[in-house]
Design an enzyme around this catalytic site. Structure first.
Site, PDB file in Angstrom:
ATOM      1  N   CYS A   1       3.486   5.771   7.484  1.00 38.94           N
ATOM      2  CA  CYS A   1       4.930   5.775   7.702  1.00 38.94           C
ATOM      3  C   CYS A   1       5.560   4.433   7.289  1.00 38.94           C
ATOM      4  O   CYS A   1       4.907   3.392   7.361  1.00 38.94           O
ATOM      5  CB  CYS A   1       5.237   6.058   9.172  1.00 38.94           C
ATOM      6  SG  CYS A   1       5.422   7.820   9.517  1.00 38.94           S
TER       7      CYS A   1
ATOM      8  N   HIS B   1       7.306  11.634   7.445  1.00 38.22           N
ATOM      9  CA  HIS B   1       6.072  12.016   8.145  1.00 38.22           C
ATOM     10  C   HIS B   1       5.935  13.537   8.275  1.00 38.22           C
ATOM     11  O   HIS B   1       4.842  14.080   8.144  1.00 38.22           O
ATOM     12  CB  HIS B   1       6.091  11.360   9.531  1.00 38.22           C
ATOM     13  CG  HIS B   1       4.834  11.563  10.324  1.00 38.22           C
ATOM     14  ND1 HIS B   1       3.738  10.734  10.196  1.00 38.22           N
ATOM     15  CD2 HIS B   1       4.501  12.499  11.239  1.00 38.22           C
ATOM     16  CE1 HIS B   1       2.777  11.147  11.013  1.00 38.22           C
ATOM     17  NE2 HIS B   1       3.213  12.214  11.655  1.00 38.22           N
TER      18      HIS B   1
ATOM     19  N   HIS C   1       0.383  12.958   7.799  1.00 38.17           N
ATOM     20  CA  HIS C   1       1.443  12.469   6.907  1.00 38.17           C
ATOM     21  C   HIS C   1       1.136  12.933   5.468  1.00 38.17           C
ATOM     22  O   HIS C   1       0.020  12.754   4.998  1.00 38.17           O
ATOM     23  CB  HIS C   1       1.520  10.939   6.978  1.00 38.17           C
ATOM     24  CG  HIS C   1       2.731  10.376   6.306  1.00 38.17           C
ATOM     25  ND1 HIS C   1       3.676   9.649   6.993  1.00 38.17           N
ATOM     26  CD2 HIS C   1       3.155  10.457   5.036  1.00 38.17           C
ATOM     27  CE1 HIS C   1       4.639   9.287   6.150  1.00 38.17           C
ATOM     28  NE2 HIS C   1       4.333   9.782   4.935  1.00 38.17           N
TER      29      HIS C   1
ATOM     30  N   HIS D   1       0.078  13.304   2.007  1.00 43.61           N
ATOM     31  CA  HIS D   1      -0.596  12.390   1.085  1.00 43.61           C
ATOM     32  C   HIS D   1      -1.541  13.187   0.202  1.00 43.61           C
ATOM     33  O   HIS D   1      -1.840  14.340   0.486  1.00 43.61           O
ATOM     34  CB  HIS D   1      -1.373  11.315   1.861  1.00 43.61           C
ATOM     35  CG  HIS D   1      -2.558  11.846   2.613  1.00 43.61           C
ATOM     36  ND1 HIS D   1      -2.442  12.570   3.783  1.00 43.61           N
ATOM     37  CD2 HIS D   1      -3.892  11.798   2.351  1.00 43.61           C
ATOM     38  CE1 HIS D   1      -3.636  12.912   4.212  1.00 43.61           C
ATOM     39  NE2 HIS D   1      -4.547  12.471   3.360  1.00 43.61           N
TER      40      HIS D   1
END
Ligand SMILES: [Zn+2]
Length: 337
Positions: free
Chosen positions: A42, A106, A157, A159
């Site tokens: 974040c 997020h 989160h 990715h």
């Protein structure tokens, strides 16, 4: 210290990576995903990741960041040296293992990210693949996104990961050799023939764009498996801005539809990229790659668990026919984003 070992029995390379054992399994440990307050990806927590390799920024902050994977399976600083012990062969864990943080948000998903956000993510992946390709020692670049515990994700989160290795996997070698054989026998890329067949039948097509063609594969391994196939580029590095924008729009549209049909679901999203440098494993087809390969994204929802048969046979049992899946995902009234 990780190492790459050659499996003589199955003719493939295996990464032995003890560092991976220490990574936090946030999704597994807690019933509730960790709060943004504790999330290393974040904004405001940049000091919790290793030093940045790349970022897209404007005056308000970053859009994407790329950092080395803290729990990396390989590292670029390791010398690429073979060690032989009788019939066994191993290399120090040479390669690159990077994390792409797809967005500062997020709680975003590919169904809720804007086209602009998805574009930034794909642009970042393209830049990293292009940069890593310049290292002549790296041969195979794997880029993938795991989402959800059932798909192997350890952080909620958004990715993705890039793993670049000096050798090709057995599955990749087999896929490219097969495509090469097809090209030699037919004088056409098998991807061209698939697009032609699917466009004619139209029972498994999803989104037919100018540069990308998406469909549920005739022999899908996974329920609701979907492919977004470039009509004429072999690698993501060949996509110009217009093509990247069309790809971003297609990804967004497809994920809105998948969410509509499946609700929140775990999945793997794989970038199927050609080998980027010539080595002993690919020299027979390396020069022909622009003609015989097409870059594609493969999305495999992980709704059903893989078991013994799949592991043993490396082949799947899929309970949902791709025609049924495509019918559900094809939509007359476009879902709103
Ligand atoms: Zn976060």
């Amino acid at each position: 210290m990780s190492e790459l070992r050659y499996d003589l029995l199955h003719d493939e390379y295996i990464l032995i990576a003890p560092e991976r054992l220490h990574r936090p399994l946030s999704l597994q440990r807690a019933a509730e995903p960790p709060e943004p307050a504790l999330c290393p990806f974040c904004p405001g927590h940049e000091d919790l990741t290793p030093p940045e390799i790349y970022a897209l920024r404007d005056s308000k902050g970053w859009h994407t960041r790329v950092v080395p994977n803290r729990y990396k399976a390989v590292q670029i600083e390791t010398p690429f040296e073979a060690h032989r012990e009788g019939v066994n062969e191993r290399w120090g864990g040479f390669g690159a293992h990077e994390i792409v943080i797809n967005t500062p948000r997020h709680d975003a998903t590919l169904a809720t990210m804007s086209e602009e956000e998805i574009f930034d993510w794909l642009y970042t992946v393209r830049e990293r693949v292009a940069d890593l390709s310049r290292d002549q020692r790296l041969v195979q670049i794997d880029c993938f996104k795991n989402h959800g515990l059932a798909a192997g994700a350890s952080q909620p989160h958004p990715h993705s990961q890039i793993l670049a290795l000096p050798v090709m996997s057995k599955a990749q070698k087999a896929q490219f050799r097969h495509a090469h054989r097809y090209w030699r026998e037919h004088g056409r890329s098998l991807y061209e023939d698939i697009i032609e067949q699917e466009s004619r039948e139209r029972t498994r097509t999803l989104i037919e764009g100018e540069r990308f063609f998406s469909y549920c594969p005739y022999a899908s391994s996974f329920a609701f498996e979907s492919v977004i196939l470039s009509r004429n580029c072999a690698n993501i590095t060949e996509l110009n801005e217009e093509a990247l924008r069309e790809l971003a729009a297609t990804v967004g549209q497809l994920f809105v539809r998948l969410h509509r049909e499946l609700g929140p679901f775990a999945y793997n999203l794989l970038f199927i990229l050609p080998p980027v440098n010539r080595n002993f494993e690919n020299e027979e087809f390396f020069d022909e790659l622009p003609r015989l390969h097409r870059f594609y994204l493969r999305i495999t929802p992980r709704i059903y668990t893989l078991a013994g048969y799949e592991l043993m046979s490396q082949s799947a049992i899929n309970p949902v026919a791709p025609e049924l899946a495509a019918g559900r995902l094809r939509s007359d009234d476009e879902p709103s984003r």
